[in-house]
Design a protein around this motif. Structure first.
Motif, short mmCIF file in Angstrom:
data_model
loop_
_atom_site.label_atom_id
_atom_site.label_comp_id
_atom_site.label_asym_id
_atom_site.label_seq_id
_atom_site.Cartn_x
_atom_site.Cartn_y
_atom_site.Cartn_z
N LEU A 115 0.81 -1.22 0.00
CA LEU A 115 0.00 0.00 0.00
C LEU A 115 0.84 1.26 0.00
O LEU A 115 0.44 2.28 -0.59
N GLU A 142 -2.65 -1.25 10.84
CA GLU A 142 -3.87 -2.03 10.56
C GLU A 142 -5.03 -1.10 10.23
O GLU A 142 -5.85 -1.40 9.36
N ARG A 145 -4.71 0.08 6.71
CA ARG A 145 -5.18 -0.95 5.77
C ARG A 145 -6.71 -0.98 5.73
O ARG A 145 -7.31 -1.11 4.66
N LYS A 146 -7.35 -0.86 6.88
CA LYS A 146 -8.81 -0.86 6.93
C LYS A 146 -9.37 0.38 6.22
O LYS A 146 -10.38 0.29 5.51
N ARG A 148 -7.96 2.11 3.83
CA ARG A 148 -7.77 1.95 2.38
C ARG A 148 -8.82 1.00 1.80
O ARG A 148 -9.31 1.20 0.67
N ALA A 149 -9.18 -0.04 2.58
CA ALA A 149 -10.17 -1.00 2.11
C ALA A 149 -11.56 -0.38 1.98
O ALA A 149 -12.40 -0.88 1.23
N LYS A 152 -12.96 2.54 -2.75
CA LYS A 152 -12.86 1.88 -4.05
C LYS A 152 -12.33 2.89 -5.06
O LYS A 152 -12.89 3.98 -5.22
N ASN A 179 -18.03 5.24 -4.66
CA ASN A 179 -18.09 5.01 -3.22
C ASN A 179 -19.39 5.55 -2.65
O ASN A 179 -19.47 6.73 -2.26
#
Length: 233
Positions: A115, A142, A145-146, A148-149, A152, A179
């Motif tokens: 990422l 973490e 990462r969440k 970024r998830a 879209k 989104n």
């Protein structure tokens, strides 16, 4: 005598105005100091997504061939990459909330390279922004990462093979369309002189879209900007 009185009155008014200004500044500083750079004390996040081809072209123009640019601008064709997840106040933001910053585990760095494609970027984001989150290093990344998830990327930007001229509002609308729940009040596009630089999206601490005025102050004011193609495109 009239002149003397007027002169004295003017000097008094200037003194009172200056005093009021200083009190206002002092009051603002005191209000800010209650939370300024206190880990975990902030209002929302900004997820910053950098258009990697713009970064690489700018790095090449400036002759910066080493460090982050050497890694990010090598063989892999990156599109939008995570620049950072930044704790924000409604006005302003904290930074470098722990000096020195707690040492960042290298296994975390390795795990984030998909990422954030440069170790130097990851270390810097932890020192400057992660330490303000109130989270441990592992929990902070973490959370990145969440976050970024949650987002879209519009399909038209995933494999951009040719340079594209866009209006900042056009990019915002593409993200809003991709989104559900994202609004114009929660997204902003930044640019340099000619190129799109980043898309910034405001998220609550629960990683829900939320409106914010802060990012709009740094928004791109140009009518059109260029999105260079993805490397290898």
């Amino acid at each position: 005598m009239v002149y003397s009185r007027l002169h004295s009155f003017s000097r008094l008014m200037i003194s009172l105005t200056l005093a009021a200004g200083l009190m206002s500044l002092a009051g603002g500083a005191m209000a800010q100091d209650k939370r300024q750079n206190a880990p975990g004390e902030f209002d929302f996040y900004v997820l910053s997504l950098s258009w990697s081809p713009s970064f690489c072209e700018e790095a090449a123009e400036r002759g910066r061939g080493g460090g982050r640019s050497q890694i990010q601008c090598g063989g892999r064709p990156y599109s939008f990459v995570v620049h950072g997840l930044w704790p924000q106040y409604e006005n302003g933001f904290p930074e470098y909330c722990q000096r020195p910053a707690p040492r960042l585990n290298r296994s975390i760095v390795s795990s984030m390279l998909d990422l954030m494609p440069a170790p130097g970027l990851i270390f810097n984001e932890w020192d400057k922004h992660g330490t303000c989150s109130g989270l441990t290093d592992r929990n902070y990344f973490e959370t990145i990462r969440k976050a970024r998830a949650v987002i879209k990327i519009p399909p038209e930007y995933l494999e951009l093979s040719q340079a594209k001229t866009v209006a900042p509002a056009e990019v915002e609308e593409a993200f809003i369309k991709a989104n559900p729940g994202l609004s114009n009040a929660a997204i902003s596009v930044t640019c340099n002189r000619t190129r799109l630089s980043e898309v910034r999206i405001c998220l609550s601490k629960d990683l829900l879209f939320r409106a914010c005025d802060e990012i709009e102050r740094r928004a791109c004011r140009r009518d059109q900007v260029t999105m260079p193609p993805i490397r290898g495109g």
